[in-house]
Design an enzyme around this catalytic site. Sequence first.
Site, short mmCIF file in Angstrom:
data_model
loop_
_atom_site.label_atom_id
_atom_site.label_comp_id
_atom_site.label_asym_id
_atom_site.label_seq_id
_atom_site.Cartn_x
_atom_site.Cartn_y
_atom_site.Cartn_z
N PHE A 1 -0.86 -1.11 -4.73
CA PHE A 1 -1.99 -0.36 -4.16
C PHE A 1 -1.45 0.92 -3.51
O PHE A 1 -1.28 0.99 -2.34
CB PHE A 1 -2.66 -1.31 -3.14
CG PHE A 1 -3.62 -0.70 -2.16
CD1 PHE A 1 -4.53 0.26 -2.53
CD2 PHE A 1 -3.63 -1.15 -0.84
CE1 PHE A 1 -5.41 0.80 -1.60
CE2 PHE A 1 -4.52 -0.62 0.08
CZ PHE A 1 -5.41 0.34 -0.31
N MET B 1 0.82 -1.21 0.00
CA MET B 1 0.00 0.00 0.00
C MET B 1 0.86 1.26 0.00
O MET B 1 1.88 1.33 0.69
CB MET B 1 -0.91 0.01 1.24
CG MET B 1 -1.84 1.20 1.33
SD MET B 1 -2.89 1.15 2.81
CE MET B 1 -1.69 1.49 4.10
N SER B 2 0.45 2.27 -0.78
CA SER B 2 1.12 3.56 -0.86
C SER B 2 2.56 3.36 -1.38
O SER B 2 2.74 2.73 -2.42
CB SER B 2 1.07 4.27 0.50
OG SER B 2 1.50 5.60 0.40
N LEU B 3 3.58 3.84 -0.67
CA LEU B 3 4.95 3.56 -1.11
C LEU B 3 5.18 2.06 -1.17
O LEU B 3 6.06 1.58 -1.87
CB LEU B 3 5.96 4.23 -0.18
CG LEU B 3 7.44 4.04 -0.54
CD1 LEU B 3 7.75 4.57 -1.94
CD2 LEU B 3 8.34 4.69 0.51
#
Length: 404
Positions: free
Chosen positions: A252, A229-231
């Site tokens: 994601f 998720m994210s980075l």
Amino acid sequence: MKVTFKDESFAFEFVRNLGFMYYGGADLGEMMATAERIKEGDFESWFTEWDKLGRRILSRAESSLAAGHLETAREGYLRASTYFRTAEFYLHGNAKDPRILLESRASQKAYAEAARIAGPTWEPIEIPYEGTTLPGYFYKVDDSGKPRPTLIFHGGYDSSIEELFYFGAAAAIRRGYNCLTFDGPGQGAPMREQGIPFRYDWEKVVTPVVDYAFTRPDIDGDHLALMGMSLGGYFAARAVAFEHRFCAAIFFDGVWDLHESLQKMLPKEAIAALDEGNSAQFEEITHKAMQNNTGLRWAVTQGLWSFGVPSLSEFLTETKQYTMDGIAGQIQCPCLVMEAEADMFFRGQPQQIFNALQSPKQLVHFTSEDGAENHCQSGALAHKDEVVFNWLDETLKLRNGRKV
């Protein structure tokens, strides 16, 4: 999407945590009432009000537990954990601030108590890693011990395992998948308790997690997926480029190059000064811009803290390693790349990683029509889970965790 706050960073973090309502990790009235007392862009005000709410909800959870109201207590502990974690979010400008540990430990303890009440299907785990261990949770569909398809899920630039339940594990177990979450270097307790900073070669973090997963008889190693998720979209992509025991990967959202993203956030004159070798001027211009830009102030202070570097110029240099350029083509498993229309950090980068993939792939674009335009679809978890797990079912040829 902005709710309550005009400040872009505050508004995003508010929606991020408000979205946990969908799985019981927050409540609308509590959060709205608290937000009304917070001053725009004021980190101290943010801390004070979320901390007060966390302590109030924790007190009620403890009273419910003492009276034997177990489900009420469990729900209260989950919400208290969210609010403590939210309070701690903007404190990292001073790495020695004692509230970082106090608040993160309060969040961890409340969540652990909720997990204890939930029973054996919420199992705290420790994963061996380079002479220490990484904390995690293993969420099981049931306690039968039956091997099931499993999603390994980690966060990114600012995550901790307590929020990963809402962003992935809750949806997984409803659909017949076990879910293993963990905090790696630069994240959660490893950063706060042990001072272990981020590393770009995330495969060296994920491979020990996969090794651990293969020791468990309740994990079906033939149906193992990874989500970041994210980075973590970069971390997951980097990991599956080198670790080939996964059958599928979910970015994601998709991340191509952290350094490129940070450069776009910084003032152009600051970048020009850095390019000219004037690091002092670069730092001066950037710190001046940070005073009136909450998102930049947070991104810089979070980066210095979680990367364990003393200066902004060293931080920028370090992030040059965080790229999928020249690596994405090594990925062999099918990949789902997610893209948010109004992503405030990595806009355009999901398309870059998608274009570079040589394995089976799908790109899904999330928009404001569904309220899913935020980075990582914050506030639109139902739609996000629909896309992720429908794709995972189709890719692994499963329904409710069973072979079709």
